[in-house]
Design a protein around this motif. Structure first.
Motif, PDB file in Angstrom:
ATOM      1  N   ASP A  57      20.900  -3.844 -54.095  1.00 24.15           N
ATOM      2  CA  ASP A  57      20.121  -3.637 -55.355  1.00 24.15           C
ATOM      3  C   ASP A  57      19.191  -2.587 -55.386  1.00 24.15           C
ATOM      4  O   ASP A  57      18.112  -2.584 -54.800  1.00 24.15           O
ATOM      5  N   PRO A  58      19.512  -1.427 -55.964  1.00 20.93           N
ATOM      6  CA  PRO A  58      19.043  -0.241 -55.765  1.00 20.93           C
ATOM      7  C   PRO A  58      17.341  -0.176 -56.195  1.00 20.93           C
ATOM      8  O   PRO A  58      16.419   0.004 -55.763  1.00 20.93           O
ATOM      9  N   ALA A  59      17.334  -0.962 -57.051  1.00 20.17           N
ATOM     10  CA  ALA A  59      15.795  -1.132 -57.785  1.00 20.17           C
ATOM     11  C   ALA A  59      14.816  -1.792 -56.760  1.00 20.17           C
ATOM     12  O   ALA A  59      13.751  -1.462 -56.447  1.00 20.17           O
ATOM     13  N   SER A  60      15.357  -2.859 -55.966  1.00 20.00           N
ATOM     14  CA  SER A  60      14.490  -3.565 -54.987  1.00 20.00           C
ATOM     15  C   SER A  60      14.510  -2.545 -53.794  1.00 20.00           C
ATOM     16  O   SER A  60      13.211  -2.767 -53.340  1.00 20.00           O
ATOM     17  N   LEU A  61      15.262  -1.677 -53.613  1.00 16.94           N
ATOM     18  CA  LEU A  61      15.109  -0.805 -52.449  1.00 16.94           C
ATOM     19  C   LEU A  61      13.816   0.255 -52.770  1.00 16.94           C
ATOM     20  O   LEU A  61      13.136   0.476 -52.035  1.00 16.94           O
ATOM     21  N   ARG A  62      13.895   0.671 -53.728  1.00 12.31           N
ATOM     22  CA  ARG A  62      13.011   1.591 -54.227  1.00 12.31           C
ATOM     23  C   ARG A  62      11.661   0.730 -54.283  1.00 12.31           C
ATOM     24  O   ARG A  62      10.693   1.502 -53.925  1.00 12.31           O
ATOM     25  N   ALA A  63      11.592  -0.347 -54.852  1.00 13.07           N
ATOM     26  CA  ALA A  63      10.182  -0.904 -54.719  1.00 13.07           C
ATOM     27  C   ALA A  63       9.684  -1.247 -53.541  1.00 13.07           C
ATOM     28  O   ALA A  63       8.592  -1.083 -53.026  1.00 13.07           O
ATOM     29  N   ALA A  64      10.600  -1.649 -52.395  1.00 13.69           N
ATOM     30  CA  ALA A  64      10.142  -1.985 -50.951  1.00 13.69           C
ATOM     31  C   ALA A  64       9.783  -0.787 -50.217  1.00 13.69           C
ATOM     32  O   ALA A  64       9.078  -0.785 -49.386  1.00 13.69           O
ATOM     33  N   PHE A  65      10.400   0.325 -50.520  1.00 12.31           N
ATOM     34  CA  PHE A  65      10.190   1.551 -49.840  1.00 12.31           C
ATOM     35  C   PHE A  65       8.963   2.322 -50.301  1.00 12.31           C
ATOM     36  O   PHE A  65       8.511   3.322 -49.682  1.00 12.31           O
ATOM     37  N   ALA A  66       8.504   1.935 -51.333  1.00 17.76           N
ATOM     38  CA  ALA A  66       7.151   2.667 -52.004  1.00 17.76           C
ATOM     39  C   ALA A  66       6.106   2.746 -51.076  1.00 17.76           C
ATOM     40  O   ALA A  66       5.682   1.910 -50.296  1.00 17.76           O
TER      41      ALA A  66
END
Length: 282
Positions: A57-66
């Motif tokens: 889930d790329p969107a979840s990764l972007r949010a987690a790595f913010a």
């Protein structure tokens, strides 16, 4: 500083978070990431930041790595799906502009013929191509691959297909401490560490179990194909059995033998030995 640890619901990821806390990293500077945040409730209770993410889930990764400064990228466990999953992680890390990616790879990833090495090698190549600063922690086998089998060893002996190949296994805790050192120390950027403990053969494993249990325990060496059937007969899925047997095949060819003392240097002490681990487990 913000250190994001992926796979924090798994054995290694959780131990890395624990090692960071033990080293004095403030809990509020650690982000524990996993698919099931309910399993991270105890860390949240210690003020560790908890975020949900899925490698698919790329969107979840972007949010987690913010806001991440450093990313502890614990490799996925779904063999055959990891290449695409890891590509999503690398893309999200690049978008977050992290200062360092620390990746848990496999021993001799650039040359290993192990089935398990293929996706690790590809991931290393893609991390390098991304331009992100990196550290590759090429972990050999876990001692925990063997310790849960002690009851079976005592009843049936040790079976495998590793011949007299040396296996530089170490505990997950020691590998986790090495990761924590790289995440908190200096001078590691763009380094590759081959990590393993004191090497042993499966015959020596059997001998150590026999010595400490005061029971007769022997090692039976089998052809790879025969070992696969033994594992399947014991209830393992065939694909998983083939991966395990291939690991023994690689061990017989020296691919799990790590020379040098990178692990000891990183953790500042000798790694836990096979004998110590068996003594504790028994």
């Amino acid at each position: 500083m913000s250190i994001v640890v992926t796979g924090a619901t798994g054995h290694l990821g959780r131990l890395i978070v624990a090692s960071l806390l033990e080293r004095g990293v403030p809990a509020t500077e650690i982000v524990a990431v996993g698919r099931d945040t309910g399993r991270l409730a105890d860390l949240a209770g210690q003020n560790v930041i908890v975020r949900r993410a899925d490698y698919e889930d790329p969107a979840s990764l972007r949010a987690a790595f913010a806001g991440a400064t450093k990313l502890m990228f614990v490799s996925g466990s779904e063999v055959g799906r990891r290449a695409a999953q890891h590509r999503n992680v690398i893309t999200a890390a690049r978008q977050a502009d992290v200062d360092l990616v620390v990746y848990t790879s496999i021993a001799k990833a650039d040359t290993s013929s192990l089935v398990l090495a293929t996706e690790h090698r590809l991931t290393e190549q893609e991390i390098k191509a991304s331009g992100l600063p990196y550290v590759f922690l090429r972990n050999s086998w876990y001692l925990e691959n063997y310790l849960p089998q002690l009851p079976a060893y005592l009843e049936h002996g040790v079976a495998g297909a590793a011949g007299d190949g040396l296996i530089s296994a170490a505990t997950r805790a020691d590998f986790a401490d090495a990761a924590a050192e790289v995440l908190t120390g200096d001078g590691h950027t763009n380094q590759v560490y081959e990590l393993g403990g004191d090497a042993f053969t499966l015959a020596e494993l059997a001998a150590e179990v026999a010595k400490q249990s005061e029971q007769e325990v022997n090692y039976t060496d089998l052809p790879v194909a025969t070992y696969v059937e033994v594992l399947v007969g014991a209830g393992l899925p065939r694909q998983y059995a083939e991966v395990l047997a291939d690991g023994d095949r690689g061990a017989a060819e020296g691919e799990l033998h790590v020379e040098g003392d990178d692990l000891a240097k990183l953790i500042g002490r000798p790694p836990v030995t096979l004998a110590e681990a068996i003594r504790t487990a028994l």
